[in-house]
Design a protein around this motif. Structure first.
Motif, PDB file in Angstrom:
ATOM      1  N   UNK A  20       0.628  -1.282   0.141  1.00 24.27           N
ATOM      2  CA  UNK A  20       0.121  -0.060  -0.014  1.00 24.27           C
ATOM      3  C   UNK A  20       0.832   1.231  -0.106  1.00 24.27           C
ATOM      4  N   UNK A  21       1.919   1.219   0.479  1.00 25.76           N
ATOM      5  CA  UNK A  21       3.012   2.138   0.401  1.00 25.76           C
ATOM      6  C   UNK A  21       2.224   3.762   1.000  1.00 25.76           C
ATOM      7  N   UNK A  22       1.870   3.597   2.329  1.00 28.90           N
ATOM      8  CA  UNK A  22       1.040   4.600   2.724  1.00 28.90           C
ATOM      9  C   UNK A  22       1.633   6.125   2.997  1.00 28.90           C
ATOM     10  N   UNK A  23       2.888   6.066   2.826  1.00 24.10           N
ATOM     11  CA  UNK A  23       3.628   7.447   3.281  1.00 24.10           C
ATOM     12  C   UNK A  23       3.448   8.382   2.143  1.00 24.10           C
ATOM     13  N   UNK A  24       3.373   9.727   2.610  1.00 26.96           N
ATOM     14  CA  UNK A  24       3.506  10.920   2.080  1.00 26.96           C
ATOM     15  C   UNK A  24       4.585  11.703   2.583  1.00 26.96           C
ATOM     16  N   UNK A  25       5.442  12.029   2.005  1.00 25.85           N
ATOM     17  CA  UNK A  25       6.863  12.462   2.778  1.00 25.85           C
ATOM     18  C   UNK A  25       7.030  14.093   2.239  1.00 25.85           C
ATOM     19  N   UNK A  26       7.093  14.969   3.068  1.00 23.54           N
ATOM     20  CA  UNK A  26       7.291  16.519   2.841  1.00 23.54           C
ATOM     21  C   UNK A  26       8.672  16.574   3.296  1.00 23.54           C
ATOM     22  N   UNK A  27       9.477  17.109   2.216  1.00 23.92           N
ATOM     23  CA  UNK A  27      10.957  17.491   2.435  1.00 23.92           C
ATOM     24  C   UNK A  27      10.847  19.159   2.643  1.00 23.92           C
ATOM     25  N   UNK A  28      11.409  19.601   3.837  1.00 22.83           N
ATOM     26  CA  UNK A  28      11.323  21.059   3.973  1.00 22.83           C
ATOM     27  C   UNK A  28      12.797  21.670   4.215  1.00 22.83           C
ATOM     28  N   UNK A  33       8.809  15.410   6.830  1.00 24.27           N
ATOM     29  CA  UNK A  33       7.361  15.235   7.711  1.00 24.27           C
ATOM     30  C   UNK A  33       6.774  13.944   7.097  1.00 24.27           C
ATOM     31  N   UNK A  34       6.393  13.127   8.023  1.00 23.03           N
ATOM     32  CA  UNK A  34       5.873  11.635   7.555  1.00 23.03           C
ATOM     33  C   UNK A  34       4.568  11.671   7.818  1.00 23.03           C
ATOM     34  N   UNK A  35       3.478  11.782   6.788  1.00 19.74           N
ATOM     35  CA  UNK A  35       2.222  11.665   6.640  1.00 19.74           C
ATOM     36  C   UNK A  35       1.673  10.405   6.381  1.00 19.74           C
ATOM     37  N   UNK A  36       0.576  10.011   6.714  1.00 16.69           N
ATOM     38  CA  UNK A  36      -0.356   8.788   6.591  1.00 16.69           C
ATOM     39  C   UNK A  36      -1.843   8.915   6.390  1.00 16.69           C
ATOM     40  N   UNK A  37      -2.561   8.403   5.436  1.00 19.17           N
ATOM     41  CA  UNK A  37      -3.724   8.349   5.600  1.00 19.17           C
ATOM     42  C   UNK A  37      -4.485   7.581   6.686  1.00 19.17           C
ATOM     43  N   UNK A  38      -5.640   7.932   7.013  1.00 20.49           N
ATOM     44  CA  UNK A  38      -6.269   7.073   8.130  1.00 20.49           C
ATOM     45  C   UNK A  38      -7.091   5.726   7.408  1.00 20.49           C
ATOM     46  N   UNK A  39      -6.144   4.733   7.653  1.00 20.07           N
ATOM     47  CA  UNK A  39      -6.596   3.416   7.024  1.00 20.07           C
ATOM     48  C   UNK A  39      -6.916   2.483   8.324  1.00 20.07           C
ATOM     49  N   UNK A  40      -8.272   2.116   8.492  1.00 14.66           N
ATOM     50  CA  UNK A  40      -8.578   1.319   9.537  1.00 14.66           C
ATOM     51  C   UNK A  40      -8.508   1.984  10.848  1.00 14.66           C
ATOM     52  N   UNK A  41      -7.742   1.224  11.852  1.00 18.48           N
ATOM     53  CA  UNK A  41      -7.278   1.874  13.039  1.00 18.48           C
ATOM     54  C   UNK A  41      -6.102   2.352  13.072  1.00 18.48           C
TER      55      UNK A  41
END
Length: 236
Positions: free
Chosen positions: A47-55, A132-140
């Motif tokens: 699923x590769x649920x990561x969205x990464x923002x490099x600042x 900054x490591x973001x993730x979607x709310x998948x299940x719990x």
């Protein structure tokens, strides 16, 4: 042990979390290489649920300014709880804090000194970059959270392999709304944590304060697996 396994073991054990960085930016090639290595992390059902923002640069400075303002205003907005309970995990957290504050010479009674340590967190310890490591709310969220952890470990080990450094910063997740607003991130992406990264300042007493790890027998239970804990290398 094979030479390859020995090299990997040495690399893993060399990784540590400096709390002071040099301000020198990393090359685009190094940052891309770290991101490519991190991208190979395993994930549930790919699923590769990561969205990464490099600042970096001016954006990094602006984000730090907004985080510091949120801290001074008391505007917390965590997406996830940080409760360690009352048992052994709370005690380990307490020991961690004692090491960090002690290394900075900040007494437990020094309220302003302890606040300044938090501010140093929100300045990313002067690191030139933060992920900054973001993730979607998948299940719990547990499986996606595990995937984010594996991505982050790849990221950190790739830095170490290049002679660079990073430190995971859970405190950034305490100000999730501030980060989202500053970076234009949609609300359906939840902030797990950040990683400040760059080149650690080896002349700083905060470069490596030696957190240490519990012995294997306190965290591993063996079932029909004899001999594993008979010999071991000490964990740094």
């Amino acid at each position: 042990m094979s030479s390859t396994a020995s090299l990997f073991s040495d690399l893993v054990r060399a990784r540590h979390s400096p709390r002071q960085f040099l301000p020198t930016p990393l090359s685009p090639a190094d940052i891309r290489g770290v991101l490519e290595d991190a991208q190979t992390a395993p994930s549930n059902s790919n699923t590769q649920p990561w969205t990464v923002h490099i600042v970096s640069g001016a954006a990094r400075n602006a984000l730090s300014k907004e985080l510091l303002k949120a801290y001074e205003d008391g505007r917390t907005s965590p997406d996830f709880t940080g409760d360690y309970g009352d048992g052994v995990h709370h005690e380990r957290s307490f020991q961690h804090a004692a090491l960090v504050y002690g290394a900075r010479g900040v007494a437990r009674s020094d309220v302003e000194g302890r606040k300044e340590v938090i501010r140093e967190n929100l300045r990313f310890y002067d690191a030139p970059h933060v992920a900054l490591l973001f993730m979607p709310q998948l299940g719990d969220g547990v499986r996606a959270g595990g995937d984010i952890g594996m991505y982050a470990q790849n990221f950190l080990l790739s830095l170490t392999a290049r002679g660079l450094h990073g430190i995971p910063q859970a405190v950034l997740g305490v100000y999730a709304d501030t980060v989202r607003e500053s970076l234009g991130v949609p609300g359906d992406l939840k902030l797990a944590f950040g990683i400040a990264f760059g080149t650690g300042d080896q002349n700083s007493p905060m470069y490596d304060i030696g957190m240490g790890r519990i012995p294997l027998h306190q965290s591993v239970v063996l079932h029909d697996t004899p001999g594993v804990l008979d010999e071991h290398r000490p964990l740094a």
